[in-house]
Design a protein around this motif. Sequence first.
Motif, PDB file in Angstrom:
ATOM      1  N   THR A  62       0.840  -1.197   0.000  1.00  0.00           N
ATOM      2  CA  THR A  62       0.000   0.000   0.000  1.00  0.00           C
ATOM      3  C   THR A  62       0.875   1.247   0.000  1.00  0.00           C
ATOM      4  OG1 THR A  62      -1.762  -1.196   1.137  1.00  0.00           O
ATOM      5  CG2 THR A  62      -1.879   1.198   1.168  1.00  0.00           C
ATOM      6  N   ASN A 104      -5.597   0.102   6.252  1.00  0.00           N
ATOM      7  CA  ASN A 104      -5.738  -1.308   5.878  1.00  0.00           C
ATOM      8  C   ASN A 104      -6.163  -1.445   4.422  1.00  0.00           C
ATOM      9  OD1 ASN A 104      -5.072  -2.344   8.410  1.00  0.00           O
ATOM     10  ND2 ASN A 104      -7.174  -2.166   9.118  1.00  0.00           N
ATOM     11  N   GLU A 105      -7.076  -0.583   3.985  1.00  0.00           N
ATOM     12  CA  GLU A 105      -7.543  -0.593   2.596  1.00  0.00           C
ATOM     13  C   GLU A 105      -7.605   0.830   2.092  1.00  0.00           C
ATOM     14  OE1 GLU A 105     -10.954  -2.920   1.539  1.00  0.00           O
ATOM     15  OE2 GLU A 105     -10.695  -4.220   3.258  1.00  0.00           O
ATOM     16  N   SER A 125      -8.644   0.012  -6.037  1.00  0.00           N
ATOM     17  CA  SER A 125      -8.600  -0.358  -4.631  1.00  0.00           C
ATOM     18  C   SER A 125      -7.356  -1.159  -4.321  1.00  0.00           C
ATOM     19  CB  SER A 125      -9.817  -1.204  -4.256  1.00  0.00           C
ATOM     20  OG  SER A 125     -10.985  -0.459  -4.371  1.00  0.00           O
ATOM     21  N   SER A 127      -5.515  -3.149  -0.810  1.00  0.00           N
ATOM     22  CA  SER A 127      -5.815  -3.523   0.562  1.00  0.00           C
ATOM     23  C   SER A 127      -4.765  -4.448   1.135  1.00  0.00           C
ATOM     24  CB  SER A 127      -7.184  -4.197   0.647  1.00  0.00           C
ATOM     25  OG  SER A 127      -7.138  -5.429  -0.017  1.00  0.00           O
TER      26      SER A 127
END
Length: 160
Positions: A62, A104-105, A125, A127
Motif C-alpha cells: 500500500t 488497511n484498505e 482499490s 488492501s
Amino acid sequence: MAKGVNKVFLLGNVGKDPEIRSTAGGTIVASFSLATADRAKDQQGNWQDKTEWHNLVAFNRTAEIIRDYVKKGTQIFVEGKIQTRSWDDKDSGQKKYKTEILVNEMSLLGGGPGRGEGASSGGSSYSRSSSSSSTGTFDQRTPSQPDYADQGITDDDIPF
C-alpha cells in the motif's frame, strides 16, 4: 470483557505529498495527512465548512501504491484503525503522543494528478493481504465488474 471495534472510514483529499521511508528491516512506510470536510449551519443560518486533518500511515505494498500514485490533492477513501503512540522527547524529556490512522484498505478516487478524468468513475482499490502472514504484506486488488455488453440485453429484460 467483550471485544472492541476500532475501525475508521475516511474520504478526503491528501494535504501534502506523502513522505516515503524504509525501516531498517526493509519495510516501506508512507506517512501523509488527509483532510476531511464537514458542513453545518451556524447560529445565523449560514453554512460553515470545517476541515479536520488526519495523520495516516501505510506499509509495504500500500505504501508503494501511495508513493507511485498519491500526491497532494489526490482524493482517496481509506479504511483503517486508530492508533496512538507515545515516546519521550529527546530534548525536553516530556512524553509526546501522536494519533494516526493505520491504513488497511485504500481506494484512489477522482482524476487526481497524472490521472485521466475518466478514472473518477471507477477508482482503484488496494488492501492489506487477508493471509495470516506475519510479514504484513499488502496486495493490490482490482475490483471486478461483469461486462454485459456482449449479451444483447434489451428493454424486454428490464423488469419494470
